[in-house]
Design an enzyme around this catalytic site. Structure first.
Site, PDB file in Angstrom:
ATOM      1  N   ILE A 119      24.363  25.154  72.430  1.00 38.04           N
ATOM      2  CA  ILE A 119      23.816  24.873  73.753  1.00 38.04           C
ATOM      3  C   ILE A 119      24.074  26.060  74.655  1.00 38.04           C
ATOM      4  CG2 ILE A 119      24.064  23.378  75.782  1.00 38.04           C
ATOM      5  CD1 ILE A 119      25.151  21.335  73.404  1.00 38.04           C
ATOM      6  N   LYS A 120      23.028  26.465  75.343  1.00 38.09           N
ATOM      7  CA  LYS A 120      23.123  27.594  76.256  1.00 38.09           C
ATOM      8  C   LYS A 120      22.906  27.093  77.666  1.00 38.09           C
ATOM      9  CE  LYS A 120      20.490  31.680  77.609  1.00 38.09           C
ATOM     10  NZ  LYS A 120      19.139  32.278  77.539  1.00 38.09           N
TER      11      LYS A 120
END
Lengths: 308, 308, 308, 308, 308
Positions: free
Chosen positions: E205-206
């Site tokens: 996840i960014k």
């Protein structure tokens, strides 16, 4: 039900499978009188299709009724009941949720004369899901000239079953032009058949109790050169278990033809001593009167329950 | 129409099916002169395809016209009329809603010479739905080297039919290289053939009246050992019914070739006494003049209506 | 495990479903501390998605970890654990087979401003099978202008889920422009929402505890004309249960926001007295320290276990 | 890891392939002790299926366990490990990412008696992707009457594999009614078999070390007319490499049956001198005790590493 | 390359995935200068699509050429390079196997005026496979009225990607009518956005570095009530990591707009101290002259390499 150390160990061998398949493996391993032990006793009833009704059920006519077998598997505390499509359809609603079910996906009758034995695919993964099964069963005949077709049908069934979270159980029964009659249960052939099933992606493998006969010359040399013990059934069981991914696949043994209770129990005792993961016992169970069958299954369960 | 206790009992054997299939089962069981009795008489007409038109219809040329059979089934009070695609297409609109229809999904002609008999799939579940059928019919030939292909086609048809709420009727007609001519109607083979159909998921199974001949040696031993009575047709009928899931599947018997009225009725009387669920009567009906046929069917219905 | 009379009774309401769905219903009803009672307590954790992590887990930071909830549901003896895709993926392999899982198939966050609330479909029946779930969960918002899209997505999901043998659980949460804030839990609206879920094919229906408020004028007239008792929560629970197919669908009630233990237990006692089939208790469980949560769930289970 | 000039050169021969396949080629070429040299040593273990477990693993019983081979390939610094479905399923999760995997997509057991040898397709490109493989392996038997079926199955597999970015490795093992026993490893046949594999679209081709025997008369004339040197194994290797697209396909040689260490190394030295791209060494590796096998593989790697 | 304890730990969080996905996770984690540390620095270049070429590449015109970015990611020792379809197609063959690739599957330009931001799906899992990618990237905009469409497209992409053994990376960038401009990077919104991505099944996840701003009133109460430290960026990073499955999902932080080197490094230092799994740094890398960019990335890598 929390997992025992043994069941956790067994699950670790199947880490490539998705959680759905692991869940159904646990349902099998954690059901019935042997729940949690890592051992299993399964009631299989496909003889109506395979040998015809009279040879199968005349000794105990109550067994013509499919419901009989569901109830027997439940009352005996078996880990699962395995049968062809029609049998499961007959009782799956009535007995829903009371015993893990295995849909036998191929079957062969004995009315036709064929040179190379091969079973018909008589059910599907779709059927297994709508009937609430934990897994699908499939028979291969290593030794048959038609074996490749069976391996290839299994490939497609297994891929779909695993994607949908089911367990794949393979009956590996050598037969066909490549083998002598005696060779069908020879120790080398039995070990080989178990390996083939494992390589085809089976989670659980069912073979027949092997004899001390050796069928293939090249194999005989190895047994002799390395002094592999195959004298007793316990020895041979140990060898088959080892030959199946070094013991990292669940291998269970069938009971074969009806025989005297003492003979059955002695065989089971030997196999349990050799490290068998359990028995799949059809005719020896349902061809006996119900009370006798329940007693026999209880005795078999007791043997596995106290093994190791 | 409320369900009789008997029809309720029969439905309970099919609890795994969805309500659509149960509904069509009720349409079959609650139609015609035998409505509510749990017995059925079905008019099947696929002889045009199977034996050619002249062998089928020359004795009663009105029967060349497909409408003739719809009307006969209606007027006789049959539970259903079964025929191949073309026959149903010919009359399904005109007779819509007047008699339950069964689309026969495979057929075999007698123009080609084949070693291993096998039928062509000539219709589909789609066809059955658009024609308003209650079910689909399918023939298997246990004993044929090509049987597995037929079993596998049936597997797919049955799965789709059940999903769509249709009834699956299987004609189980042993023939092929695996059997002697006499063996095709042998009691052991007939019972075996009925079991196979049940295992393949048939809701209703049609077999031929079995003879006292025994085809397979292993089976003979069991008939003798357990003194299974197979002397009379009633005995044999009782045995076949039991062999079919302990009586928990509807098994009906065909009439076979045209014969004298007395012979037909005597046969039916025996089978009714043995617990047959009914008859499927083609040539003996439509090859007679209409009035005679109606009388014969009335007599047959009367026998079943007063059975048990 | 044999079925209790109560579980058999409940299954009889779902006789149109195939055995796979019945099997998974039994897995739900026969698991955990309430096994066999026909009552259920489910742990649902979708608040991370629905309300954001800090509002959900700050009170008990251990609960940020998805594994925490699996273990809580197992240790508390809940019938099932329900959560969105990511949460189940995080623990499904590790906890395979230890607690029935329900994959929540749609979710709505509270970051966007929308006029007509609607949830996104965030998982599939395929996902549920590969993760080993017994059923799928789906939220509808009766009262929302976007409700029809949700009903229509549910239609497709439910059809596929039933074909594949899964249980369909519907969260029926009225909200949207059609309702006042108070109306979202009004007794008439709650009963209506439960009926809608039942009509959409839900096997298990989750609603919020209804208040004595009546939202719709036409409904009020009926409550008054027929003196329907809605004074106590027990009365209202009884009414909602009756409104849901006369009590022939499993209706369970959510706990709503965190509150004092006494308040929770009093609410549960009332609902149990009114015939609730159980509770689905999220925040009141996982926002408490673990020991306290286990005690609360034990008390809730005790109440349902001794009801009726 | 940047590409060496040699690896860049090799990649230039495969410029028609998509970047996914090139990527997996690099993964193969840049892994292990020979990374970057353009040479490769692969550990293949399908003997359990092909020859049976006892002939394969009795000399070194640790090798019954599929995990053993993963670890051996990793510790020896092999470029890849190749095995059938079951073996890879057994360890792919545990050893994920530690060694490039090749899923062997067809296999043949030695239990059946068949006139025309043919392998069963036992896995799929789908399986290779879910197991994280860099490529798929496939065996053809030029010389078999059933070769065309194998070529055609390969056509479909190769097309799909290339679309999905996998490498296609073909085991080209002449056998069948068209060849004498001696002819199976004849220099003309070996060169021919390598060409066929290349023409079928193989990226990497595995053949057996060729002998100086010439099988086909038309071929013999050419060898003589043009004085093609085939005296030494180095000569023959050079010839096979040339025959395979003028050296523009990666050709590797198998080790065959277990033999003395000196013999193995001498053979490898000759082949390396002749321009072999590497060895695929199964029985000579895993049938030795682990320490000995590691030493042998280190020696083989050393030979290839210092070649050219 | 053997797995470090840290990488093994990280893999254990993804045990529900198949070995193919685990393999590609390892390829990401074991590549580049941070191999084996469990930390990662990814070079993402989708600004050409998102902001237009001149805004993206005018500061460093070499960066107009897609090859530039491949080479930068390789030379800097990044774990991966992420870009849209065209960029990867431009260089994937030339740089095959030299750096793990992530295909960004959706993108949004800034030429159209839309009320509710939403990205177009511009690539497919098929594309990712043919280009040799280890994973797919996908952006969601929590806060947008169109977010549900994005979540639902992601659902299908993620299911297919996981079946085919790819890693799913989600860019979770809050924006849209539901949020103030400041709210887009508010700590509560950032933590929430990370949770949503995790629940949608993201493996990695960014998010953007969160500010101390709190957007939602209900959230503010919790931060205050539980005294959750959000003063420093390290605090906030720690909070976001915790909010994402208690730290059991890989969360990385983007660098945002170009800024002074000191500011970038200070930010990274803070995030590393707070337990960030790494950085995804686009503009701050490619808008600098190459030498400067390499130095900056080396410094960033050094910070993560020495963290914890």
């Amino acid at each position: 039900m929390a997992l025992t150390t043994r069941v956790e160990k067994i699950l670790s061998w199947y880490a490539s499978e998705n959680p759905g398949t692991l869940t159904n493996l646990v349902r099998l391993l954690n059901h019935g009188a042997l729940a949690g032990t890592g051992k299993m006793v399964i009631l299989p009833v496909d003889q109506g299709f395979e040998h015809g009704p009279v040879r199968s059920f005349a000794p105990n006519p109550e067994a013509y009724d499919p419901d009989y077998h569901f109830q027997l598997a439940i009352d005996a505390g078996c880990n699962a009941y395995a049968a062809p499509l029609g049998s499961l359809e007959a009782g799956a609603a009535r007995f829903a949720g009371q015993v893990p079910l295995i849909l036998k996906l191929n079957n062969s009758d004995t009315l036709a004369k064929v040179e190379q034995p091969v079973s018909a695919v008589t059910g599907s993964v779709e059927d297994a899901l709508r009937l609430g099964c934990v897994g699908v069963g499939y028979t291969i005949y290593p030794g048959s000239g038609a074996r490749n077709r069976m391996y290839e049908d299994l490939r497609e069934i297994a891929l779909e079953a695993k994607r949908r979270g089911l367990v794949v159980i393979v009956w590996s029964y050598p037969r066909g032009a490549g083998l002598s009659k005696q060779g069908e249960t020879a120790i080398d052939v039995c070990a080989y058949a178990a390996t083939i099933a494992a390589q085809l992606g089976a989670h659980i493998i069912k073979v027949k109790p092997p004899t001390a006969h050796i069928e293939q010359e090249e194999a005989r040399k190895m047994y002799e050169k390395y002094s592999i013990p195959i004298q007793t059934l316990a020895d041979r069981t140990r060898h088959v278990v080892q030959a199946t991914f070094g013991g990292k696949r669940v291998v269970i043994f069938s009971g074969g033809e009806s025989k005297a209770t003492d003979a059955v129990l002695e065989e089971v005792r030997e196999m349990a001593a050799g490290g068998s993961f359990g028995s799949i016992m059809g005719r020896n169970a349902f061809q006996r009167p119900r009370a006798e069958a329940l007693q026999l299954l209880a005795d078999v369960i007791q043997i596995y329950g106290s093994a190791r």
